[in-house]
Design a protein around this motif. Structure first.
Motif, PDB file in Angstrom:
ATOM      1  N   GLU A   1      71.880 -30.290-134.590  1.00 56.69           N
ATOM      2  CA  GLU A   1      70.437 -30.064-134.707  1.00 56.69           C
ATOM      3  C   GLU A   1      69.696 -31.382-134.921  1.00 56.69           C
ATOM      4  OE1 GLU A   1      70.158 -27.240-137.853  1.00 56.69           O
ATOM      5  OE2 GLU A   1      70.789 -25.534-136.601  1.00 56.69           O
ATOM      6  N   ARG A   2      70.300 -32.306-135.652  1.00 54.90           N
ATOM      7  CA  ARG A   2      69.660 -33.612-135.841  1.00 54.90           C
ATOM      8  C   ARG A   2      69.694 -34.439-134.557  1.00 54.90           C
ATOM      9  NH1 ARG A   2      72.288 -33.434-140.977  1.00 54.90           N
ATOM     10  NH2 ARG A   2      74.049 -34.628-140.146  1.00 54.90           N
ATOM     11  N   ALA A   3      70.724 -34.247-133.746  1.00 52.24           N
ATOM     12  CA  ALA A   3      70.886 -35.054-132.544  1.00 52.24           C
ATOM     13  C   ALA A   3      70.011 -34.594-131.389  1.00 52.24           C
ATOM     14  CB  ALA A   3      72.354 -35.046-132.109  1.00 52.24           C
ATOM     15  N   LEU A   4      69.692 -33.323-131.331  1.00 49.59           N
ATOM     16  CA  LEU A   4      68.985 -32.795-130.161  1.00 49.59           C
ATOM     17  C   LEU A   4      67.620 -33.442-129.926  1.00 49.59           C
ATOM     18  CD1 LEU A   4      69.970 -29.019-130.103  1.00 49.59           C
ATOM     19  CD2 LEU A   4      70.753 -30.877-128.622  1.00 49.59           C
ATOM     20  N   PRO A   5      66.808 -33.693-130.952  1.00 53.36           N
ATOM     21  CA  PRO A   5      65.536 -34.408-130.683  1.00 53.36           C
ATOM     22  C   PRO A   5      65.780 -35.807-130.101  1.00 53.36           C
ATOM     23  CG  PRO A   5      65.453 -33.337-132.832  1.00 53.36           C
ATOM     24  CD  PRO A   5      66.873 -33.231-132.346  1.00 53.36           C
ATOM     25  N   VAL A   6      66.832 -36.480-130.561  1.00 57.47           N
ATOM     26  CA  VAL A   6      67.176 -37.789-130.007  1.00 57.47           C
ATOM     27  C   VAL A   6      67.543 -37.658-128.539  1.00 57.47           C
ATOM     28  CG1 VAL A   6      68.793 -39.724-130.163  1.00 57.47           C
ATOM     29  CG2 VAL A   6      67.929 -38.635-132.253  1.00 57.47           C
ATOM     30  N   VAL A   7      68.328 -36.631-128.215  1.00 57.39           N
ATOM     31  CA  VAL A   7      68.735 -36.406-126.827  1.00 57.39           C
ATOM     32  C   VAL A   7      67.509 -36.135-125.961  1.00 57.39           C
ATOM     33  CG1 VAL A   7      70.013 -34.862-125.297  1.00 57.39           C
ATOM     34  CG2 VAL A   7      71.016 -35.552-127.472  1.00 57.39           C
ATOM     35  N   ALA A   8      66.615 -35.278-126.444  1.00 61.21           N
ATOM     36  CA  ALA A   8      65.430 -34.944-125.663  1.00 61.21           C
ATOM     37  C   ALA A   8      64.593 -36.189-125.390  1.00 61.21           C
ATOM     38  CB  ALA A   8      64.594 -33.893-126.394  1.00 61.21           C
ATOM     39  N   GLU A   9      64.445 -37.035-126.389  1.00 62.44           N
ATOM     40  CA  GLU A   9      63.651 -38.251-126.209  1.00 62.44           C
ATOM     41  C   GLU A   9      64.347 -39.213-125.251  1.00 62.44           C
ATOM     42  OE1 GLU A   9      61.864 -41.910-128.924  1.00 62.44           O
ATOM     43  OE2 GLU A   9      62.211 -39.937-129.824  1.00 62.44           O
ATOM     44  N   ALA A  10      65.679 -39.368-125.394  1.00 61.52           N
ATOM     45  CA  ALA A  10      66.408 -40.281-124.514  1.00 61.52           C
ATOM     46  C   ALA A  10      66.347 -39.825-123.060  1.00 61.52           C
ATOM     47  CB  ALA A  10      67.853 -40.396-124.973  1.00 61.52           C
ATOM     48  N   LEU A  11      66.426 -38.515-122.829  1.00 66.90           N
ATOM     49  CA  LEU A  11      66.398 -37.997-121.476  1.00 66.90           C
ATOM     50  C   LEU A  11      65.001 -38.085-120.871  1.00 66.90           C
ATOM     51  CD1 LEU A  11      68.638 -34.804-121.843  1.00 66.90           C
ATOM     52  CD2 LEU A  11      69.249 -37.000-120.817  1.00 66.90           C
ATOM     53  N   ALA A  12      63.976 -37.988-121.723  1.00 69.12           N
ATOM     54  CA  ALA A  12      62.600 -38.029-121.226  1.00 69.12           C
ATOM     55  C   ALA A  12      62.111 -39.437-120.990  1.00 69.12           C
ATOM     56  CB  ALA A  12      61.673 -37.318-122.214  1.00 69.12           C
TER      57      ALA A  12
END
Length: 467
Positions: free
Chosen positions: A454-465
Motif C-alpha cells: 500500500e505504501r509502494a503503490l503511490p510511488v509506482v503510480a507516480e513513476a509510471l505517470a
C-alpha cells in the motif's frame, strides 16, 4: 589489561580453529603457536570464557612437544590474553584494547541497497498468506520419520499421493502416483528434461518468456528458438519444423499474463503428435485464477505428448525446493536413468513438509486464503495503475500484471524513478531472449507485506505517470 573471568566462566572445552605451524621457519614453534592463539582471540574466533585444551592434549593434537604448548600458554598468561584456574584449566580472557581508532569524518548516508527496496518484481510467493501454525505443524510432522538410509530417485510416495490429489482437485488433471516424479522445482525439472534430449536438439520457447528455463535448455547444449506470444498465448502457427520440444506457460504466460486459448491448445497437442515433439507445460502458478474456471491443462488433452511441471515455490515458498513432473512413461524412465547415472535427486525434506500440508488439509485451506489475498492485491494494483492513466494487461490470475509503456526509454525511466523512492520494479526488457519487441513493467504484488504494498503503490503510480 586483563580483567576477571566473565560470568560464563566454565563453558565446555572449546574446539580450536586451525593453528598452522611452520616447522621450517626460523621463528620458534612456541612463538608461532602463541601468535595463532592471540590472533584467534583478537578476531573473535575464540571468545572470553572459552576453556582451552590442556597443554598435553594440544601438544598431541599438533604433534609437538608439551614444552612448546606450555611455553605458548605461559606467554599468553603473562600478556593477559589468558588466565589459569587451579584444577580447572586455562581460559580465554579477551583481547587487550587495540590502538586508538583514527578520527574519521562523519559517514555519508548509505545508499539504499537492492535488498532495502520494496520488491515488486514478479515470481515471489505471498508469505503473508501462510498460516504460521500450519507451517510449524507441517515441519514437526516432517521431522517424525527417521533419517533416510539411501537415495530416492522417484520421490516419496506420500508426496506423490498429495500431488495427485492436488492436481485432481485444483487443476483437473487425473493422474496416478506412479505417473509422478518429484523434482526440485520447475527450473530444475526443465534442466533435467533438457539433458535427456540429444545435444543440439531444437527446442522452442515463448518470447518474451521465462529466461531461467531458456538458460537451463541452453546449458544442456540445446538449440533454443524463440516463438512470439500474443493476447491468446503462444502463437502455435509460428512454431518451426524439426522441434524436439516446446516449452510454454499456457495457464498464465510468463511474463505477459495471457492465457493460451482453447483452439491453440488443441492445435499444439495435435502438432506435437503429428511431428513427434514433446510439450513442456510449466504450470508455475496455475492454481491462482480469480475470474473464470481455467481451461483444461495440456497434459489432460495430450498425456502422451505433454510433460506437466508444477512447483511449490509460488504456492507456498521456494524454501521447500519441491516440485513435480507428470510425464509419459518413456520420459519418466529417461529422467530416472539420468538421475541414477549422476546421483542427482530431489531432496526429501521439502517433500515431507508439502505432504504434511496436504495430509492435514492445510494445503487446500492455504490455497483458498492465498486466492482471496492475491485477488484483493491485484485489484489494488490495477486501480493504482489506472489512476496513473495507464492500462493493465494479463488475465485475472497469478501474482503479477503487465503495464505496457511507450518505449524502452520510458521503461528504464520508470524503473529508475521508482528505485529512487524505494521501490524495485521489473522491466519487460529482461524477459526477452532476443531484441525486446515491447516495453513495459512486469508488476508483481505477492512478495511484500500488505502494508508495504500500500505504501509502494503511490510511488509506482507516480513513476509510471512520469513522462
Amino acid at each position: 589489561m586483563a580483567g576477571p573471568l566473565p560470568s560464563d566462566f566454565g563453558r565446555p572445552l572449546v574446539d580450536l580453529p586451525p593453528l598452522p605451524l611452520d616447522r621450517a621457519a626460523a621463528r620458534p614453534l612456541a612463538v608461532q603457536l602463541a601468535d595463532a592463539l592471540r590472533a584467534a582471540t583478537a578476531d573473535g574466533t575464540l571468545r572470553a570464557g572459552d576453556r582451552l585444551p590442556s597443554t598435553r592434549a594440544l601438544a598431541a593434537t599438533l604433534g609437538v612437544s608439551r614444552t612448546v604448548t606450555a611455553a605458548a600458554y605461559d606467554q599468553l598468561l603473562a600478556e593477559g590474553w589468558a588466565q589459569g584456574r587451579r584444577g580447572s584449566g586455562t581460559y580465554v580472557v579477551g583481547a587487550p584494547a587495540g590502538p586508538p581508532a583514527r578520527v574519521r569524518a562523519p559517514a555519508a548516508p548509505a545508499p539504499r541497497t537492492e535488498s532495502a527496496l520494496v520488491d515488486l518484481t514478479a515470481g515471489t510467493p505471498c508469505i503473508a498468506a501462510l498460516d504460521r501454525a500450519a507451517w510449524r505443524r507441517a515441519w514437526r510432522a516432517a521431522a517424525d520419520p527417521l533419517p533416510d538410509l539411501g537415495p530416492d530417485f522417484v520421490g516419496l510416495e506420500e508426496f506423490r499421493t498429495v500431488v495427485v490429489e492436488h492436481l485432481l482437485r485444483h487443476r483437473g488433471l487425473p493422474a496416478d502416483p506412479a505417473d509422478v516424479l518429484a523434482t526440485g522445482g520447475s527450473t530444475s525439472a526443465v534442466g533435467e528434461l533438457a539433458r535427456t534430449f540429444p545435444a543440439g536438439a531444437r527446442v522452442a520457447v515463448e518470447e518474451p518468456g521465462y529466461q531461467r528455463a531458456v538458460t537451463a535448455l541452453r546449458d544442456a547444449g540445446l538449440d533454443v528458438t524463440s516463438v512470439p506470444v500474443d493476447d491468446a498465448g503462444l502463437v502455435v502457427d509460428a512454431l518451426p519444423p524439426g522441434l524436439a520440444a516446446v516449452y510454454c506457460t499456457p495457464a498464465h504466460q510468463y511474463p505477459t499474463g495471457s492465457r493460451l486459448s482453447a483452439a491453440r491448445r488443441v492445435a499444439l497437442v495435435e502438432r506435437a503428435r503429428a511431428e513427434g515433439f514433446l510439450v513442456l507445460e510449466d504450470d508455475y502458478d496455475g492454481e491462482l485464477r480469480y475470474d473464470v474456471a481455467p481451461l483444461p491443462l495440456l497434459a489432460a488433452l495430450g498425456p502422451d505428448v505433454v510433460v506437466h511441471l508444477g512447483t511449490a515455490s509460488k504456492l507456498l515458498t521456494p524454501t521447500l525446493g519441491a516440485g513435480w513432473l507428470v510425464a509419459p512413461p518413456a520420459v519418466r524412465e529417461a529422467v530416472l536413468a539420468a538421475r541414477e547415472r549422476s546421483g542427482g535427486r530431489p531432496a526429501r525434506a521439502g517433500q515431507r513438509v508439502f505432504a504434511a500440508f496436504g495430509v492435514h488439509g492445510d494445503l487446500a485451506r492455504h490455497l483458498r486464503r492465498l486466492r482471496r489475498e492475491l485477488a484483493g492485491r491485484r485489484s489494488a494494483v490495477a486501480a493504482a495503475v489506472r489512476a496513473a492513466g495507464l492500462a493493465v494487461v494479463g488475465d485475472a490470475a497469478g501474482a503479477h500484471v503487465v503495464v505496457p509503456l511507450a518505449d524502452a526509454a520510458t521503461e528504464r525511466a520508470a524503473v529508475a524513478a521508482a528505485a529512487a523512492r524505494g521501490v524495485r520494479l521489473d522491466g519487460l526488457a529482461r524477459h526477452y531472449a532476443g531484441t525486446p519487441a515491447g516495453a513495459g513493467i512486469v508488476l508483481g504484488y505477492a512478495g511484500p507485506s500488505r502494508a508495504d504494498l500500500e505504501r509502494a503503490l503511490p510511488v509506482v503510480a507516480e513513476a509510471l505517470a512520469t513522462p
